[in-house]
Design a protein around this motif. Structure first.
Motif, PDB file in Angstrom:
ATOM      1  N   ALA A 149      -6.415   5.649  -3.966  1.00 44.18           N
ATOM      2  CA  ALA A 149      -6.842   4.694  -4.991  1.00 44.18           C
ATOM      3  C   ALA A 149      -5.713   3.727  -5.353  1.00 44.18           C
ATOM      4  CB  ALA A 149      -7.316   5.444  -6.238  1.00 44.18           C
ATOM      5  N   PHE A 150      -4.510   4.260  -5.562  1.00 44.55           N
ATOM      6  CA  PHE A 150      -3.373   3.415  -5.931  1.00 44.55           C
ATOM      7  C   PHE A 150      -2.967   2.483  -4.784  1.00 44.55           C
ATOM      8  CE2 PHE A 150      -1.608   6.500  -9.374  1.00 44.55           C
ATOM      9  CZ  PHE A 150      -2.678   6.165 -10.182  1.00 44.55           C
ATOM     10  N   ALA A 151      -3.138   2.959  -3.556  1.00 41.28           N
ATOM     11  CA  ALA A 151      -2.862   2.102  -2.398  1.00 41.28           C
ATOM     12  C   ALA A 151      -3.820   0.913  -2.385  1.00 41.28           C
ATOM     13  CB  ALA A 151      -2.994   2.904  -1.099  1.00 41.28           C
ATOM     14  N   GLN A 176       0.831  -1.212   0.000  1.00 38.86           N
ATOM     15  CA  GLN A 176       0.000   0.000   0.000  1.00 38.86           C
ATOM     16  C   GLN A 176       0.859   1.252   0.000  1.00 38.86           C
ATOM     17  OE1 GLN A 176      -3.731  -2.131   2.349  1.00 38.86           O
ATOM     18  NE2 GLN A 176      -2.408  -0.734   3.453  1.00 38.86           N
ATOM     19  N   GLY A 177       1.980   1.219   0.713  1.00 39.05           N
ATOM     20  CA  GLY A 177       2.894   2.361   0.721  1.00 39.05           C
ATOM     21  C   GLY A 177       3.473   2.624  -0.648  1.00 39.05           C
ATOM     22  N   VAL A 178       3.823   1.556  -1.369  1.00 37.74           N
ATOM     23  CA  VAL A 178       4.333   1.707  -2.743  1.00 37.74           C
ATOM     24  C   VAL A 178       3.261   2.314  -3.635  1.00 37.74           C
ATOM     25  CG1 VAL A 178       5.074   0.449  -4.807  1.00 37.74           C
ATOM     26  CG2 VAL A 178       6.034  -0.155  -2.578  1.00 37.74           C
ATOM     27  N   MET A 197      -4.554  -4.858  -3.280  1.00 38.40           N
ATOM     28  CA  MET A 197      -5.197  -5.997  -3.937  1.00 38.40           C
ATOM     29  C   MET A 197      -4.163  -6.872  -4.650  1.00 38.40           C
ATOM     30  SD  MET A 197      -7.833  -7.761  -4.406  1.00 38.40           S
ATOM     31  CE  MET A 197      -9.147  -6.697  -3.791  1.00 38.40           C
ATOM     32  N   VAL A 198      -3.137  -6.243  -5.224  1.00 30.77           N
ATOM     33  CA  VAL A 198      -2.057  -7.007  -5.849  1.00 30.77           C
ATOM     34  C   VAL A 198      -1.421  -7.936  -4.815  1.00 30.77           C
ATOM     35  CG1 VAL A 198       0.275  -6.851  -6.849  1.00 30.77           C
ATOM     36  CG2 VAL A 198      -1.555  -5.349  -7.682  1.00 30.77           C
ATOM     37  N   TYR A 199      -1.172  -7.396  -3.619  1.00 32.22           N
ATOM     38  CA  TYR A 199      -0.602  -8.237  -2.558  1.00 32.22           C
ATOM     39  C   TYR A 199      -1.532  -9.406  -2.233  1.00 32.22           C
ATOM     40  CZ  TYR A 199       0.681 -10.158   1.887  1.00 32.22           C
ATOM     41  OH  TYR A 199       0.997 -11.056   2.865  1.00 32.22           O
ATOM     42  N   ASN A 200      -2.820  -9.122  -2.081  1.00 33.49           N
ATOM     43  CA  ASN A 200      -3.777 -10.179  -1.740  1.00 33.49           C
ATOM     44  C   ASN A 200      -3.790 -11.288  -2.792  1.00 33.49           C
ATOM     45  OD1 ASN A 200      -4.671  -9.100   0.687  1.00 33.49           O
ATOM     46  ND2 ASN A 200      -6.238  -7.844  -0.292  1.00 33.49           N
ATOM     47  N   LEU A 201      -3.706 -10.897  -4.063  1.00 35.95           N
ATOM     48  CA  LEU A 201      -3.701 -11.883  -5.143  1.00 35.95           C
ATOM     49  C   LEU A 201      -2.421 -12.719  -5.117  1.00 35.95           C
ATOM     50  CD1 LEU A 201      -5.220  -9.758  -8.051  1.00 35.95           C
ATOM     51  CD2 LEU A 201      -6.296 -11.670  -6.854  1.00 35.95           C
ATOM     52  N   TYR A 239     -10.356 -15.304  -5.461  1.00 33.92           N
ATOM     53  CA  TYR A 239     -11.568 -14.525  -5.730  1.00 33.92           C
ATOM     54  C   TYR A 239     -12.215 -14.994  -7.031  1.00 33.92           C
ATOM     55  CZ  TYR A 239      -9.486 -11.012  -2.542  1.00 33.92           C
ATOM     56  OH  TYR A 239      -8.923 -10.362  -1.480  1.00 33.92           O
ATOM     57  N   THR A 240     -13.534 -14.967  -7.082  1.00 28.25           N
ATOM     58  CA  THR A 240     -14.191 -15.066  -8.374  1.00 28.25           C
ATOM     59  C   THR A 240     -14.035 -13.698  -9.044  1.00 28.25           C
ATOM     60  OG1 THR A 240     -16.333 -14.287  -7.546  1.00 28.25           O
ATOM     61  CG2 THR A 240     -15.896 -16.665  -7.433  1.00 28.25           C
ATOM     62  N   SER A 241     -14.249 -13.636 -10.327  1.00 28.32           N
ATOM     63  CA  SER A 241     -14.085 -12.360 -11.046  1.00 28.32           C
ATOM     64  C   SER A 241     -14.998 -11.284 -10.473  1.00 28.32           C
ATOM     65  CB  SER A 241     -14.387 -12.549 -12.544  1.00 28.32           C
ATOM     66  OG  SER A 241     -13.471 -13.445 -13.109  1.00 28.32           O
ATOM     67  N   GLU A 242     -16.233 -11.683 -10.170  1.00 28.12           N
ATOM     68  CA  GLU A 242     -17.207 -10.708  -9.652  1.00 28.12           C
ATOM     69  C   GLU A 242     -16.789 -10.181  -8.288  1.00 28.12           C
ATOM     70  OE1 GLU A 242     -17.951 -13.751 -10.726  1.00 28.12           O
ATOM     71  OE2 GLU A 242     -19.038 -13.373 -12.598  1.00 28.12           O
ATOM     72  N   VAL A 243     -16.367 -11.086  -7.404  1.00 30.65           N
ATOM     73  CA  VAL A 243     -15.957 -10.678  -6.053  1.00 30.65           C
ATOM     74  C   VAL A 243     -14.698  -9.819  -6.123  1.00 30.65           C
ATOM     75  CG1 VAL A 243     -15.088 -11.500  -3.821  1.00 30.65           C
ATOM     76  CG2 VAL A 243     -17.047 -12.627  -4.896  1.00 30.65           C
ATOM     77  N   LEU A 244     -13.773 -10.173  -6.995  1.00 29.73           N
ATOM     78  CA  LEU A 244     -12.548  -9.397  -7.150  1.00 29.73           C
ATOM     79  C   LEU A 244     -12.857  -7.973  -7.578  1.00 29.73           C
ATOM     80  CD1 LEU A 244      -9.463  -9.028  -7.382  1.00 29.73           C
ATOM     81  CD2 LEU A 244      -9.625  -9.959  -9.705  1.00 29.73           C
ATOM     82  N   LEU A 245     -13.682  -7.818  -8.606  1.00 35.98           N
ATOM     83  CA  LEU A 245     -14.008  -6.484  -9.119  1.00 35.98           C
ATOM     84  C   LEU A 245     -14.789  -5.675  -8.093  1.00 35.98           C
ATOM     85  CD1 LEU A 245     -14.918  -7.319 -12.830  1.00 35.98           C
ATOM     86  CD2 LEU A 245     -12.843  -6.197 -11.971  1.00 35.98           C
ATOM     87  N   MET A 246     -15.723  -6.343  -7.397  1.00 36.94           N
ATOM     88  CA  MET A 246     -16.517  -5.652  -6.379  1.00 36.94           C
ATOM     89  C   MET A 246     -15.641  -5.203  -5.216  1.00 36.94           C
ATOM     90  SD  MET A 246     -19.957  -6.964  -4.391  1.00 36.94           S
ATOM     91  CE  MET A 246     -20.625  -7.538  -5.958  1.00 36.94           C
ATOM     92  N   THR A 247     -14.776  -6.100  -4.752  1.00 37.04           N
ATOM     93  CA  THR A 247     -13.886  -5.767  -3.630  1.00 37.04           C
ATOM     94  C   THR A 247     -12.933  -4.649  -4.016  1.00 37.04           C
ATOM     95  OG1 THR A 247     -13.975  -8.052  -2.842  1.00 37.04           O
ATOM     96  CG2 THR A 247     -12.174  -6.694  -2.014  1.00 37.04           C
TER      97      THR A 247
END
Length: 198
Positions: free
Chosen positions: A120-122, A94-96, A127-131, A139-147
């Motif tokens: 926004a970038f954080a 998030q800091g990056v 999310m990149v870290y979570n993935l 995540y399903t595609s829908e849950v990923l986009l919603m989250t």
């Protein structure tokens, strides 16, 4: 660009304060997540990235956003966050992400738009870290986009916009008069006054 001692001290104070807030927010997240689910609780995300825009807005130096977020995340971890090491690791990402928002403008623009982009970038970097940590099948595609959407909106509002509100309120008390934020404001006021006086 050298940091002055007063800037280092203020960064530490604000980052530690935000880290304690992060811990309280993490504790609050547990019952809220139980009520509305982890996706619904995503509206809380923005508070966890507020250290970056607050410190960067005041100090206005490269690295300020990244340092503040990592330090706040470390404080959250060390004070007993139930997220454990995850709090620090995601804080690095998030800091990056937050730092990128200021780097895009070459550390010359510290307005509301930049602060909101920081949030926004954080969110995107988090999310990149979570993935990476959980795998792309987590995540399903829908849950990923919603989250991601909820996190971005929360980052913009509770991260960027709220950071500006908090710092501007602090500035009115005079406690930030010796920092870059107020020095630049005085320069703009002087230029504006000279133009009006012509």
């Amino acid at each position: 660009m050298n940091w002055k001692m007063k800037e280092i001290v203020l960064t530490v104070i604000l980052s530690v304060s935000c880290g304690v807030i992060y811990l309280g927010w993490s504790t609050l997240w547990i019952p809220i997540s139980a009520l509305v689910g982890p996706v619904g609780a995503g509206f809380m995300f923005g508070i966890w990235v507020i250290a970056s825009p607050i410190v960067a807005y005041i100090i206005r130096k490269p690295g300020a956003a990244f340092i503040a977020e990592v330090m706040a995340a470390a404080v959250e971890l060390l004070t007993g966050s139930h997220f454990g090491l995850l709090a620090l690791l995601v804080g690095v990402f998030q800091g990056v992400g937050s730092e990128i928002a200021f780097a895009i403008f070459r550390y010359k623009h510290y307005n509301l738009v930049t602060l909101m982009l920081s949030g926004a970038f954080a969110a995107i970097a988090g999310m990149v870290y979570n993935l990476l940590a959980n795998g792309f099948g987590y995540y399903t595609s829908e849950v990923l986009l919603m989250t991601l959407g909820i996190h971005i909106i929360s980052g913009i509002i509770l991260g960027g916009w709220l950071a500006k509100v908090v710092v501007d309120a602090l500035a009115k008390t005079g406690v930030l008069d010796q920092y870059e934020l107020m020095k630049e404001k005085r320069k703009r006021d002087d230029i504006h006054g000279n133009i009006v006086g012509m």
